[in-house]
Design a protein around this motif. Structure first.
Motif, PDB file in Angstrom:
ATOM      1  N   ALA A  33       1.042  -1.254   0.039  1.00  0.00           N
ATOM      2  CA  ALA A  33      -0.444  -0.328  -0.573  1.00  0.00           C
ATOM      3  C   ALA A  33       0.685   1.378  -0.075  1.00  0.00           C
ATOM      4  N   MET A  34       0.837   2.047  -1.087  1.00  0.00           N
ATOM      5  CA  MET A  34       0.979   3.360  -0.489  1.00  0.00           C
ATOM      6  C   MET A  34       0.123   4.443  -0.076  1.00  0.00           C
ATOM      7  N   ASN A  35       1.353   5.590   0.910  1.00  0.00           N
ATOM      8  CA  ASN A  35      -0.172   5.934   2.063  1.00  0.00           C
ATOM      9  C   ASN A  35       0.467   7.813   0.630  1.00  0.00           C
ATOM     10  N   PRO A  36      -0.394   8.279   0.800  1.00  0.00           N
ATOM     11  CA  PRO A  36       0.296   9.555  -0.075  1.00  0.00           C
ATOM     12  C   PRO A  36      -1.008  10.760   0.355  1.00  0.00           C
ATOM     13  N   PHE A  37      -1.779  10.412   1.247  1.00  0.00           N
ATOM     14  CA  PHE A  37      -2.425  10.819   1.997  1.00  0.00           C
ATOM     15  C   PHE A  37      -2.813  10.291   3.583  1.00  0.00           C
ATOM     16  N   PRO A  38      -2.877  11.546   4.394  1.00  0.00           N
ATOM     17  CA  PRO A  38      -3.038  11.050   5.683  1.00  0.00           C
ATOM     18  C   PRO A  38      -4.259   9.656   6.264  1.00  0.00           C
ATOM     19  N   SER A  39      -4.461   8.687   6.720  1.00  0.00           N
ATOM     20  CA  SER A  39      -5.900   7.710   6.394  1.00  0.00           C
ATOM     21  C   SER A  39      -6.659   8.806   7.179  1.00  0.00           C
ATOM     22  N   GLY A  40      -7.844   7.874   6.864  1.00  0.00           N
ATOM     23  CA  GLY A  40      -9.391   8.391   7.270  1.00  0.00           C
ATOM     24  C   GLY A  40      -9.329   7.597   8.284  1.00  0.00           C
ATOM     25  N   TRP A  41      -8.858   6.763   9.539  1.00  0.00           N
ATOM     26  CA  TRP A  41      -9.125   6.459  10.011  1.00  0.00           C
ATOM     27  C   TRP A  41      -7.700   6.379  11.222  1.00  0.00           C
ATOM     28  N   SER A  42      -7.868   6.173  12.459  1.00  0.00           N
ATOM     29  CA  SER A  42      -7.357   6.265  14.100  1.00  0.00           C
ATOM     30  C   SER A  42      -7.520   5.679  14.607  1.00  0.00           C
ATOM     31  N   VAL A  43      -5.984   4.870  15.013  1.00  0.00           N
ATOM     32  CA  VAL A  43      -5.972   4.450  16.613  1.00  0.00           C
ATOM     33  C   VAL A  43      -6.533   4.705  17.731  1.00  0.00           C
ATOM     34  N   THR A  44      -6.512   6.279  17.812  1.00  0.00           N
ATOM     35  CA  THR A  44      -6.442   7.190  18.925  1.00  0.00           C
ATOM     36  C   THR A  44      -7.858   7.108  19.837  1.00  0.00           C
ATOM     37  N   GLY A  45      -9.156   7.060  19.014  1.00  0.00           N
ATOM     38  CA  GLY A  45     -10.010   6.996  19.449  1.00  0.00           C
ATOM     39  C   GLY A  45     -10.254   6.316  20.516  1.00  0.00           C
ATOM     40  N   MET A  46     -10.136   4.965  19.633  1.00  0.00           N
ATOM     41  CA  MET A  46     -10.277   3.488  20.671  1.00  0.00           C
ATOM     42  C   MET A  46      -9.616   3.407  21.564  1.00  0.00           C
ATOM     43  N   PHE A  47      -8.500   4.163  22.112  1.00  0.00           N
ATOM     44  CA  PHE A  47      -7.217   4.682  22.824  1.00  0.00           C
ATOM     45  C   PHE A  47      -8.364   5.755  24.377  1.00  0.00           C
ATOM     46  N   GLN A  48      -8.457   6.508  23.548  1.00  0.00           N
ATOM     47  CA  GLN A  48      -9.074   7.935  24.314  1.00  0.00           C
ATOM     48  C   GLN A  48     -10.926   7.328  24.420  1.00  0.00           C
ATOM     49  N   VAL A  69     -17.661   5.224  16.437  1.00  0.00           N
ATOM     50  CA  VAL A  69     -16.624   6.128  18.305  1.00  0.00           C
ATOM     51  C   VAL A  69     -15.921   6.820  17.252  1.00  0.00           C
ATOM     52  N   THR A  70     -16.169   7.691  18.777  1.00  0.00           N
ATOM     53  CA  THR A  70     -15.540   9.033  18.385  1.00  0.00           C
ATOM     54  C   THR A  70     -13.900   9.353  17.531  1.00  0.00           C
ATOM     55  N   ASP A  71     -13.563  10.036  17.193  1.00  0.00           N
ATOM     56  CA  ASP A  71     -12.248  10.533  16.364  1.00  0.00           C
ATOM     57  C   ASP A  71     -11.307   8.816  16.001  1.00  0.00           C
ATOM     58  N   VAL A  72     -12.164   8.000  15.219  1.00  0.00           N
ATOM     59  CA  VAL A  72     -11.817   7.180  14.907  1.00  0.00           C
ATOM     60  C   VAL A  72     -11.873   7.045  13.378  1.00  0.00           C
ATOM     61  N   PHE A  73     -13.275   7.089  12.493  1.00  0.00           N
ATOM     62  CA  PHE A  73     -12.983   7.675  10.878  1.00  0.00           C
ATOM     63  C   PHE A  73     -13.429   8.904  10.580  1.00  0.00           C
ATOM     64  N   HIS A  74     -12.701   9.971  10.363  1.00  0.00           N
ATOM     65  CA  HIS A  74     -11.907  11.118   9.960  1.00  0.00           C
ATOM     66  C   HIS A  74     -13.330  11.394   8.575  1.00  0.00           C
ATOM     67  N   GLY A  75     -13.060  10.013   7.639  1.00  0.00           N
ATOM     68  CA  GLY A  75     -13.934  10.735   6.427  1.00  0.00           C
ATOM     69  C   GLY A  75     -12.947   9.997   6.067  1.00  0.00           C
ATOM     70  N   PRO A  76     -13.537  10.132   4.412  1.00  0.00           N
ATOM     71  CA  PRO A  76     -12.828   9.435   2.937  1.00  0.00           C
ATOM     72  C   PRO A  76     -12.284   9.521   2.844  1.00  0.00           C
ATOM     73  N   TYR A  77     -11.123   8.159   2.205  1.00  0.00           N
ATOM     74  CA  TYR A  77      -9.912   8.978   1.615  1.00  0.00           C
ATOM     75  C   TYR A  77     -10.627   9.807   0.375  1.00  0.00           C
ATOM     76  N   PRO A  78      -8.917  10.711   0.312  1.00  0.00           N
ATOM     77  CA  PRO A  78      -9.507  11.971  -0.826  1.00  0.00           C
ATOM     78  C   PRO A  78      -8.999  10.828  -2.213  1.00  0.00           C
ATOM     79  N   ASP A  82      -8.216   3.087   1.151  1.00  0.00           N
ATOM     80  CA  ASP A  82      -8.089   3.599   1.845  1.00  0.00           C
ATOM     81  C   ASP A  82      -6.899   2.850   2.357  1.00  0.00           C
ATOM     82  N   PRO A  83      -5.382   2.898   2.468  1.00  0.00           N
ATOM     83  CA  PRO A  83      -4.392   2.108   2.224  1.00  0.00           C
ATOM     84  C   PRO A  83      -4.421   1.184   3.645  1.00  0.00           C
ATOM     85  N   ILE A  84      -5.204   2.104   4.821  1.00  0.00           N
ATOM     86  CA  ILE A  84      -5.264   0.942   5.985  1.00  0.00           C
ATOM     87  C   ILE A  84      -5.809   0.211   5.990  1.00  0.00           C
ATOM     88  N   TRP A  85      -6.605  -0.438   4.750  1.00  0.00           N
ATOM     89  CA  TRP A  85      -7.284  -1.572   4.956  1.00  0.00           C
ATOM     90  C   TRP A  85      -6.524  -2.672   4.054  1.00  0.00           C
TER      91      TRP A  85
END
Length: 397
Positions: A33-48, A69-78, A82-85
């Motif tokens: 996977a290439m990641n030219p843009f930041p991913s729309g998913w984040s693990v921070t919300g799962m810890f918070q 969960v809040t702050d886990v999914f920020h929106g679709p990939y530009p 999304d390379p996180i898949w």
């Protein structure tokens, strides 16, 4: 064989350009996977929010990201997937559904465009009746059934998200119930009044079939009968011109007979059974072809899945093993392994897979697309060639 490759150099260039574009859509290069843009998913919300803890991290090999969960999914990939898949365990299920639906959408749009191209044929040959009696029934049949399928796919993508994905209905069951004029209690409606809309669309599609079957033959038959009556009435109203000495009368009668004979020879014979049989074959081929041709576009989905799996196998079984050597001689081993990996990639993924995809795409254009408008009764195809242009310029006028 090199002459064949040289003759198709522009085609190979286009195939490579579109392959790069497809790789950019999936954000993959050699199955990585290439990641030219930041991913729309984040693990921070799962810890918070306390969903993940040290015990959860230690006891589970696979963890689930909840988009609700809040702050886990920020929106679709530009752009693209999304390379996180590529890190997820269910990425194959996700891409499987996505590629299958995209193949159906592309196929229906492609075939509808082919049906619309038939209008230019009818306009060029001055067959305006075919626009009403052939093109419009074909378009209604295609859009009412399969265009509605595209609408349901796009509508489900836009309306259903993480908050209501558990209640999302099955499009396939809705499409089957559409032909059966029934509903399923377990499968909720996509929108209010869906059952009524589907009944109207199926009735419109069914009504377009007899118009497509009988419309053109009946019009040509009635037009032929009308022309025959006009010609018979005009021939009976002829009056020969008489001259004073009588010779002119003989000449006029003879000329009238000659004109009538030529008119009968020029008059084309009309065989209603032949016209009806030809239109019946066309109607059956079109109606059944809309179903089989739509399913045939699923080869795009199968080719994409096969290509992804082959690239992943080559990476995991060749390059990953070489990169796992942590000793100093691992660098020396990496050079020949990379050469082996490059040869397999070019031979299997680029040459074999590229030619296979080209043949399937050519088949889709020739059978599924061109049979909507192409009849092969016009001018002979003259392929573009630099040599023929140079010969025409060098030849004396």
């Amino acid at each position: 064989i090199w002459r064949t490759f040289f003759g198709g150099r522009y085609l190979i260039l286009l195939m490579g350009a579109f392959s790069v574009y497809t790789g950019a859509i999936y954000n993959e290069c050699f199955s990585k996977a290439m990641n030219p843009f930041p991913s729309g998913w984040s693990v921070t919300g799962m810890f918070q929010n306390g969903d993940w803890s040290e015990a959860v991290l230690e006891g589970n090999q696979y963890l689930t990201l909840d988009p609700n969960v809040t702050d886990v999914f920020h929106g679709p990939y530009p752009f693209g997937i999304d390379p996180i898949w590529s890190l997820s365990n269910n990425h194959l299920n996700f891409l499987n559904s996505y590629k299958m639906k995209m193949s159906v959408v592309i196929g229906i749009i492609h075939m509808t465009f082919g049906v619309c191209l038939g209008v230019f044929n009818y306009s060029h040959f001055r067959k305006g009746y075919s626009i009403v009696l052939v093109f419009l029934p074909e378009l209604v049949f295609m859009v009412a059934l399969f265009g509605y399928l595209v609408f349901m796919i796009v509508y489900k993508w836009l309306v259903y998200g993480p908050h209501n994905s558990q209640t999302a209905p099955s499009i396939l069951i809705h499409f089957i119930n559409m032909f059966l004029f029934s509903t399923s209690a377990d499968n909720t409606e996509l929108y209010t009044g869906q059952h009524i809309v589907q009944m109207v669309l199926v009735i419109l599609a069914l009504c377009s079939v007899p118009v497509l079957l009988f419309g053109k033959p009946l019009y040509l038959f009635l037009n032929h009968m009308l022309n025959s009556r006009i010609k018979s009435s005009s021939s009976s109203d002829r009056r020969p011109l008489l001259s004073q000495d009588g010779e002119g009368c003989i000449n006029a009668v003879e000329g009238d007979v000659e004109e009538g004979g030529s008119a009968e020879e020029e008059e084309e014979e009309f065989d209603f059974s032949e016209v009806f049989m030809h239109q019946a074959i066309h109607t059956i081929e079109y109606c059944l072809g809309c179903i089989s041709n739509t399913a045939s576009y699923l080869r795009l989905w199968a080719l994409s899945l096969a290509h992804a799996q082959l690239s992943e196998v080559l990476w995991s079984m060749v390059m990953r093993n070489a990169l796992s050597w942590s000793q100093f001689y691992g660098a020396a081993i990496l050079f020949p392994v990379f050469g082996f990996f490059a040869v397999l990639t070019i031979a299997i993924l680029l040459v074999m897979e590229g030619l296979s995809a080209f043949l399937h795409a050519l088949r889709l254009h020739w059978v599924e697309f061109q049979n909507k408008f192409y009849s092969g009764t016009g001018y002979k195809l003259t392929p573009f060639s630099f040599s023929s242009i140079l010969e025409s310029l060098s030849s004396p006028v």
